[in-house]
Design a protein around this motif. Structure first.
Motif, short mmCIF file in Angstrom:
data_model
loop_
_atom_site.label_atom_id
_atom_site.label_comp_id
_atom_site.label_asym_id
_atom_site.label_seq_id
_atom_site.Cartn_x
_atom_site.Cartn_y
_atom_site.Cartn_z
N LEU A 279 -2.82 -40.29 4.79
CA LEU A 279 -2.87 -38.86 5.38
C LEU A 279 -4.21 -38.58 6.12
CD1 LEU A 279 -1.94 -36.49 2.11
CD2 LEU A 279 -0.57 -37.64 4.00
N ASP A 281 -7.08 -36.67 7.98
CA ASP A 281 -8.02 -35.58 7.44
C ASP A 281 -7.95 -34.53 8.23
OD1 ASP A 281 -10.32 -34.66 6.09
OD2 ASP A 281 -11.59 -36.27 6.07
N ALA A 282 -7.07 -33.76 8.05
CA ALA A 282 -6.89 -32.45 8.71
C ALA A 282 -6.14 -31.43 7.74
CB ALA A 282 -5.61 -32.85 9.78
N SER A 283 -6.70 -30.16 7.78
CA SER A 283 -6.24 -29.23 7.07
C SER A 283 -5.08 -28.47 7.52
CB SER A 283 -7.37 -27.96 7.13
OG SER A 283 -7.61 -27.53 8.26
N ALA A 323 -2.13 -35.76 12.45
CA ALA A 323 -1.42 -35.04 11.32
C ALA A 323 -0.36 -34.44 12.00
CB ALA A 323 -2.32 -34.17 10.63
N ASP A 401 -12.68 -42.34 -0.43
CA ASP A 401 -11.49 -42.18 0.50
C ASP A 401 -10.18 -41.68 -0.41
OD1 ASP A 401 -12.75 -42.49 2.73
OD2 ASP A 401 -12.48 -44.64 3.20
N ARG A 404 -10.33 -38.08 -1.40
CA ARG A 404 -9.97 -37.46 -0.02
C ARG A 404 -8.52 -37.37 0.03
NH1 ARG A 404 -10.60 -32.66 2.09
NH2 ARG A 404 -10.31 -32.75 4.28
N GLN A 405 -7.88 -38.55 -0.07
CA GLN A 405 -6.44 -38.39 0.04
C GLN A 405 -5.89 -37.68 -0.87
OE1 GLN A 405 -4.28 -40.35 2.25
NE2 GLN A 405 -6.10 -40.01 3.53
N GLU A 407 -7.09 -34.97 -2.08
CA GLU A 407 -7.29 -33.48 -1.80
C GLU A 407 -6.30 -33.10 -0.72
OE1 GLU A 407 -11.50 -33.63 -0.79
OE2 GLU A 407 -12.16 -33.80 -2.79
N LEU A 408 -6.07 -33.77 0.21
CA LEU A 408 -5.48 -33.62 1.37
C LEU A 408 -3.86 -33.34 0.81
CD1 LEU A 408 -6.75 -36.21 3.85
CD2 LEU A 408 -6.77 -33.71 4.25
N ASP A 411 -3.60 -30.06 -0.87
CA ASP A 411 -3.69 -29.06 -0.07
C ASP A 411 -2.29 -28.98 0.86
OD1 ASP A 411 -5.16 -27.07 1.62
OD2 ASP A 411 -5.20 -28.56 3.29
N TRP A 412 -1.81 -29.92 1.38
CA TRP A 412 -0.44 -29.87 1.94
C TRP A 412 0.63 -29.57 0.91
CZ3 TRP A 412 0.14 -34.65 5.95
CH2 TRP A 412 -0.89 -34.51 6.53
#
Length: 440
Positions: A279, A281-283, A323, A401, A404-405, A407-408, A411-412
């Motif tokens: 993914l 790294d973008a919200s 993304a 990493d 972070r993956q 977390e993304l 979030d998605w």
């Protein structure tokens, strides 16, 4: 427009260089793959790429601070073993000793080489004068501005009179005007007849900076790092950002970084894995903002113009583009981003409608989101431990990493109301409103 500039004697020759590190789970994490690179006398070379492309790793291999896992590294035709005797490194973070004066900081490398005190004092004063800090010899780093501290870093490298001046994002910690001033002074120093350095290699993620400074731009892709292309810059110095040729080069390099050979996916097959297609790294909010901006440009926008308008660097903008492309909201064509039909639909939908569209696209096209949804379907309770997903991710990512993956993905998935995450229990659970068994 893509070609290799050849000048003088080859100083550094990297052939088939690969680099791997051991991940948190004991699995090898490949950072570089089959890098072939030559640095020659008389040229400035920029290593350009996004985060994860291995730019700094290549620089440290050239400096002899890292030994590659595989491949050959030669300096002036001789295999490099240990520290490179002909290289000096300028760091992004200045890396000055706060308890030493400017004079003493500049003398450090000379002292390490066993140069006599009187000689190193003389050479340090000359280097300080060359980079415009005469009068500050007795000052300490805390008394200096960021630009002046970086000048000390330049002097400390140049006093060694290296064949190779290696610079790791040396301007990124500075304000815009200071960075521009130091770039200009570096070019002016390079043009002087008595400049001791024969080649400069600079790491950057700023495309304009690369085109402003370099005779050759080496464009890197990521995961693992590899060379996409080498672009020659034939424009005379000093270079003008407003010149048509300059803008064309910037557009061309944006196209290389967002083309089919990079990690932007225009289509994600069902077999894609979270490791092969991580993914970006973008919200969700950042993706939505980019789509609205492209919609406001009649569905097509020039990436360099978008970056300039938003005052974004490469590492800021491209994850959003990645993304949006991964999710099928836009496509990329030679540095332009173009809104797709589904992208136009999500921009014009109401909040609930945009959530449904996002959920459909994320579940189909984002492999980690799809993997979590599949795990939830296979769970009798409609719930899985986040640590279970994290342990799987650590097989292909570093611990940082992998987190972070996850977390993304959370979030998605939360935004699309596919699943929720409870911090207290550490579990990911099917959202009551979601029907993960539905044919999407």
């Amino acid at each position: 427009m893509t070609h290799t500039v050849t000048t003088g004697e080859v100083l550094m020759d990297l052939r088939g260089v690969r680099m791997s590190f051991t991940g948190a789970g004991g699995e090898p994490l490949q950072v570089l793959d089959q890098v072939d690179l030559q640095l020659r006398e008389g040229e400035i070379v920029a290593l350009l790429g996004r985060s994860g492309s291995g730019k700094s790793t290549i620089l440290r291999i050239i400096a002899g601070l890292l030994a590659p896992t595989d491949g050959h590294v030669d300096y002036r035709g001789t295999p490099l073993t240990g520290s490179n005797p002909g290289a000096a490194l300028v760091f992004q973070s200045f890396a000055l000793m706060p308890w030493l004066s400017v004079q003493d900081n500049v003398e450090l490398g000379l002292a390490a080489r066993g140069i006599a005190p009187a000689d190193r004092h003389r050479r340090a004063l000359a280097a300080i004068d060359r980079i415009g800090l005469d009068g500050f010899e007795t000052a300490y780093p805390k008394e200096l501005s960021g630009g002046m501290r970086q000048r000390v870093g330049f002097a400390r490298a140049l006093v060694l009179e290296p064949d190779l001046l290696l610079m790791d994002e040396p301007f990124s910690a500075l304000d815009v005007l200071t960075a521009e001033n130091l770039r200009t002074e570096l070019v002016n120093l390079w043009a002087t007849t008595d400049f001791p350095t024969k080649c400069i290699c600079i790491v950057t993620h700023n495309i304009e900076e690369a085109v402003l400074l370099a005779d050759r731009v080496v464009v890197l892709g990521a995961n693992p790092g590899h060379i996409i292309a080498e672009v020659g810059v034939d424009q005379p110095r000093p270079r003008n950002r407003r010149a048509p040729g300059f803008a064309a080069l910037v557009d061309h390099i944006y196209g290389l970084l967002t083309g089919r050979d990079t990690e932007i996916a225009t289509a994600t097959p069902d077999s894609a894995t979270p490791f092969a297609t991580p993914l970006p790294d973008a919200s969700v909010g950042g993706i939505a903002g980019l789509l609205e901006l492209v919609w406001g440009s009649h569905g097509r926008a020039d990436l360099p113009e978008v970056a300039d308008e938003l005052n974004f660097e490469l590492d800021d903008l491209l994850p959003l583009v990645d993304a949006a492309a991964l999710l099928g909201f836009l496509t990329v064509d030679s540095g332009d981003v173009i809104l797709t039909n589904v992208g136009a639909r999500i921009v014009n939908a109401d909040i609930q409608g945009s959530k449904r569209i996002f959920a459909d696209q994320a579940r189909r096209r984002a492999p980690l989101v799809r993997t979590i949804c599949s795990a939830l379907i296979g769970s009798a309770e409609g719930s899985v431990r986040a640590d279970f997903v994290l342990d799987l991710l650590r097989r292909g990512f570093s611990d940082e990493d992998a987190r972070r993956q996850l977390e993304l993905a959370i979030d998605w998935g939360r935004y699309g109301e596919l699943y929720d995450y409870d911090t207290d229990s550490g579990r990911i659970t099917v959202d009551p409103a979601a029907d993960l068994s539905a044919d999407r």
